[in-house]
Design a protein around this motif. Sequence first.
Motif, mmCIF file in Angstrom:
data_model
loop_
_atom_site.group_PDB
_atom_site.id
_atom_site.type_symbol
_atom_site.label_atom_id
_atom_site.label_comp_id
_atom_site.label_asym_id
_atom_site.label_seq_id
_atom_site.Cartn_x
_atom_site.Cartn_y
_atom_site.Cartn_z
ATOM 1 N N HIS A 120 0.800 -1.225 0.000
ATOM 2 C CA HIS A 120 0.000 0.000 0.000
ATOM 3 C C HIS A 120 0.834 1.277 0.000
ATOM 4 C CE1 HIS A 120 0.619 -1.178 4.177
ATOM 5 N NE2 HIS A 120 0.314 0.051 4.567
ATOM 6 N N ALA A 121 2.022 1.261 0.578
ATOM 7 C CA ALA A 121 2.866 2.463 0.560
ATOM 8 C C ALA A 121 3.571 2.629 -0.785
ATOM 9 C CB ALA A 121 3.896 2.415 1.680
ATOM 10 N N TRP A 122 3.478 1.655 -1.646
ATOM 11 C CA TRP A 122 4.110 1.724 -2.960
ATOM 12 C C TRP A 122 3.200 2.432 -3.967
ATOM 13 C CZ3 TRP A 122 6.010 -3.974 -3.861
ATOM 14 C CH2 TRP A 122 6.655 -4.447 -2.710
ATOM 15 N N ILE A 123 1.971 2.707 -3.566
ATOM 16 C CA ILE A 123 0.988 3.342 -4.440
ATOM 17 C C ILE A 123 0.903 4.814 -4.039
ATOM 18 C CG2 ILE A 123 -1.417 3.330 -5.207
ATOM 19 C CD1 ILE A 123 -1.428 0.307 -4.299
ATOM 20 N N PRO A 124 1.295 5.727 -4.915
ATOM 21 C CA PRO A 124 1.416 7.135 -4.528
ATOM 22 C C PRO A 124 0.080 7.878 -4.428
ATOM 23 C CG PRO A 124 2.026 6.882 -6.816
ATOM 24 C CD PRO A 124 1.750 5.502 -6.287
ATOM 25 N N GLN A 125 -0.820 7.337 -3.644
ATOM 26 C CA GLN A 125 -2.106 7.982 -3.358
ATOM 27 C C GLN A 125 -2.383 7.792 -1.870
ATOM 28 O OE1 GLN A 125 -5.140 6.313 -5.868
ATOM 29 N NE2 GLN A 125 -3.992 6.715 -7.741
ATOM 30 N N SER A 126 -2.711 8.884 -1.187
ATOM 31 C CA SER A 126 -2.887 8.802 0.256
ATOM 32 C C SER A 126 -4.006 7.841 0.654
ATOM 33 C CB SER A 126 -3.133 10.183 0.853
ATOM 34 O OG SER A 126 -4.314 10.747 0.336
ATOM 35 N N ALA A 127 -4.971 7.635 -0.213
ATOM 36 C CA ALA A 127 -6.029 6.664 0.087
ATOM 37 C C ALA A 127 -5.461 5.258 0.246
ATOM 38 C CB ALA A 127 -7.086 6.673 -1.020
ATOM 39 N N TYR A 128 -4.303 5.010 -0.335
ATOM 40 C CA TYR A 128 -3.632 3.718 -0.184
ATOM 41 C C TYR A 128 -2.585 3.771 0.924
ATOM 42 C CZ TYR A 128 -5.758 1.661 -4.314
ATOM 43 O OH TYR A 128 -6.652 1.146 -5.202
ATOM 44 N N TYR A 129 -1.613 4.687 0.813
ATOM 45 C CA TYR A 129 -0.493 4.605 1.749
ATOM 46 C C TYR A 129 -0.856 4.987 3.168
ATOM 47 C CZ TYR A 129 0.530 9.549 0.398
ATOM 48 O OH TYR A 129 0.471 10.882 0.128
ATOM 49 N N PHE A 130 -1.955 5.715 3.372
ATOM 50 C CA PHE A 130 -2.429 5.994 4.733
ATOM 51 C C PHE A 130 -3.701 5.214 5.056
ATOM 52 C CE2 PHE A 130 -0.230 10.373 4.850
ATOM 53 C CZ PHE A 130 0.871 9.835 5.491
ATOM 54 N N SER A 131 -3.944 4.142 4.326
ATOM 55 C CA SER A 131 -5.186 3.387 4.512
ATOM 56 C C SER A 131 -5.175 2.576 5.806
ATOM 57 C CB SER A 131 -5.403 2.448 3.331
ATOM 58 O OG SER A 131 -4.362 1.493 3.238
ATOM 59 N N TYR A 132 -6.369 2.439 6.378
ATOM 60 C CA TYR A 132 -6.605 1.631 7.567
ATOM 61 C C TYR A 132 -5.666 2.027 8.693
ATOM 62 C CZ TYR A 132 -9.426 -0.666 4.079
ATOM 63 O OH TYR A 132 -10.329 -0.894 3.093
ATOM 64 N N ASN A 133 -4.689 1.225 9.006
ATOM 65 C CA ASN A 133 -3.714 1.568 10.052
ATOM 66 C C ASN A 133 -2.672 2.478 9.388
ATOM 67 O OD1 ASN A 133 -1.833 1.698 12.072
ATOM 68 N ND2 ASN A 133 -1.387 -0.489 12.112
ATOM 69 N N SER A 134 -2.885 3.775 9.492
ATOM 70 C CA SER A 134 -2.098 4.717 8.683
ATOM 71 C C SER A 134 -0.598 4.638 8.908
ATOM 72 C CB SER A 134 -2.593 6.147 8.902
ATOM 73 O OG SER A 134 -2.420 6.528 10.236
#
Length: 150
Positions: free
Chosen positions: A114-128
């Motif tokens: 998830h941190a490899w995807i440059p969109q905050s909806a992914y890299y800060f998803s769920y347990n940010s």
Amino acid sequence: MSQAPASETRLDQLTALRFFAALMIVVHHSKAVLGLGSLGMNLGQGVSFFFVLSGFILTYVYPRLDTLRDNGRFLRARVARIWPAHAASFLLGFVLVPYTWEPATAIANLLLVHAWIPQSAYYFSYNSVSWSVSTEAFFYLAFPLLIVGW
């Protein structure tokens, strides 16, 4: 008497420094709860310090990964070290926090990409804060390639 290879010599003092790096991160994220103002230093740098120190220790402990079997053993050990706690915190979050279920985001999160995807909806998803575990997973995957011919 022969000297032990580097991979057999313990680095307890350096390994202990990872505790202090983690403590810096916890205090950084808890400043408001602890009622702390500015401490005159950027405690967020604990993340960089932790990653650099961990990379040094990995290189010291695994100076060579010559075969596919060595690489597989290394990667299995790294996944076994980080994924169970990540999965448990992910599931605990769903029990305690009213998350909105997004299948693509959840799959990326569970696969630690998830941190490899440059969109905050992914890299800060769920347990940010798990972006750091996702980043660590990337470093683990890159490590066998980085030490070739070292």
